[in-house]
Design a protein around this motif. Structure first.
Motif, short mmCIF file in Angstrom:
data_model
loop_
_atom_site.label_atom_id
_atom_site.label_comp_id
_atom_site.label_asym_id
_atom_site.label_seq_id
_atom_site.Cartn_x
_atom_site.Cartn_y
_atom_site.Cartn_z
N UNK A 1 34.58 -28.13 1.90
CA UNK A 1 34.73 -27.92 0.46
C UNK A 1 33.56 -27.17 -0.19
N UNK A 2 32.45 -27.05 0.52
CA UNK A 2 31.29 -26.38 -0.08
C UNK A 2 30.34 -25.89 1.00
N UNK A 3 29.44 -24.99 0.63
CA UNK A 3 28.38 -24.59 1.55
C UNK A 3 27.01 -24.91 0.96
N UNK A 4 27.00 -25.79 -0.05
CA UNK A 4 25.75 -26.22 -0.68
C UNK A 4 25.81 -27.72 -0.92
N UNK A 5 24.97 -28.46 -0.18
CA UNK A 5 24.93 -29.91 -0.36
C UNK A 5 23.65 -30.47 0.24
N UNK A 6 23.36 -31.74 -0.09
CA UNK A 6 22.19 -32.41 0.44
C UNK A 6 22.53 -32.94 1.82
N UNK A 7 21.84 -32.44 2.83
CA UNK A 7 22.08 -32.83 4.21
C UNK A 7 21.33 -34.12 4.55
N UNK A 8 20.10 -34.24 4.09
CA UNK A 8 19.28 -35.44 4.32
C UNK A 8 18.92 -36.00 2.95
N UNK A 9 19.17 -37.30 2.78
CA UNK A 9 18.91 -37.94 1.49
C UNK A 9 17.90 -39.07 1.64
N UNK A 10 16.72 -38.75 2.10
CA UNK A 10 15.57 -39.65 2.17
C UNK A 10 15.93 -41.07 2.61
N UNK A 11 15.67 -42.03 1.72
CA UNK A 11 15.86 -43.44 2.04
C UNK A 11 17.31 -43.75 2.43
N UNK A 12 18.26 -43.06 1.84
CA UNK A 12 19.66 -43.29 2.15
C UNK A 12 20.01 -43.00 3.60
N UNK A 13 19.19 -42.18 4.25
CA UNK A 13 19.41 -41.83 5.66
C UNK A 13 18.33 -42.41 6.57
N UNK A 14 17.53 -43.32 6.05
CA UNK A 14 16.46 -43.91 6.86
C UNK A 14 15.33 -42.94 7.14
N UNK A 15 15.18 -41.93 6.26
CA UNK A 15 14.14 -40.91 6.42
C UNK A 15 13.36 -40.78 5.12
N UNK A 16 12.72 -41.87 4.75
CA UNK A 16 12.00 -41.95 3.48
C UNK A 16 11.05 -40.76 3.29
N UNK A 17 11.18 -40.11 2.16
CA UNK A 17 10.31 -38.98 1.84
C UNK A 17 10.81 -37.63 2.33
N UNK A 18 11.94 -37.60 3.02
CA UNK A 18 12.46 -36.34 3.56
C UNK A 18 13.79 -35.99 2.89
N UNK A 19 13.85 -34.81 2.30
CA UNK A 19 15.06 -34.33 1.65
C UNK A 19 15.36 -32.94 2.19
N UNK A 20 16.62 -32.68 2.49
CA UNK A 20 17.02 -31.39 3.04
C UNK A 20 18.32 -30.95 2.36
#
Length: 93
Positions: free
Chosen positions: A63-82
């Motif tokens: 549905x899109x080619x623009x979205x948040x792939x990594x969402x920090x704490x929600x993905x167990x990757x605190x401090x990392x957003x992609x």
């Protein structure tokens, strides 16, 4: 900024590993409490889970080619957003 750092108590007790950003209000975001430094297997598992969630369960690529792939704490990757914007990935640590 963005470095992986070993976390210790004032008594030099190992507390885990985190991502360091001296410009953020919270300078270190803990990723794991494990003794070993997160290696390729650890990163592959966390990143792979996040990508599969967006692609296979949410089907965001359909549905899109623009979205948040990594969402920090929600993905167990605190401090990392992609974010993905078409063919470009933008990472903030």
């Amino acid at each position: 900024p963005g470095d992986l750092v070993r976390l210790e108590s004032s008594g030099r007790e190992h507390l885990g590993w985190g991502l360091f950003n001296p410009h953020a209000e919270i300078a270190v975001r803990q990723l794991t409490g494990q003794t070993e430094r997160p290696g390729t297997t650890w990163w592959d598992a966390r990143l792979g889970h996040a990508v599969r969630l967006r692609r296979e369960l949410l089907k965001l690529d359909d549905v899109t080619d623009a979205y948040r792939v990594i969402h920090a704490e929600g993905d167990g990757l605190s401090g990392l957003i992609d974010h993905q914007f078409g063919d470009v990935l933008v990472v903030e640590a």
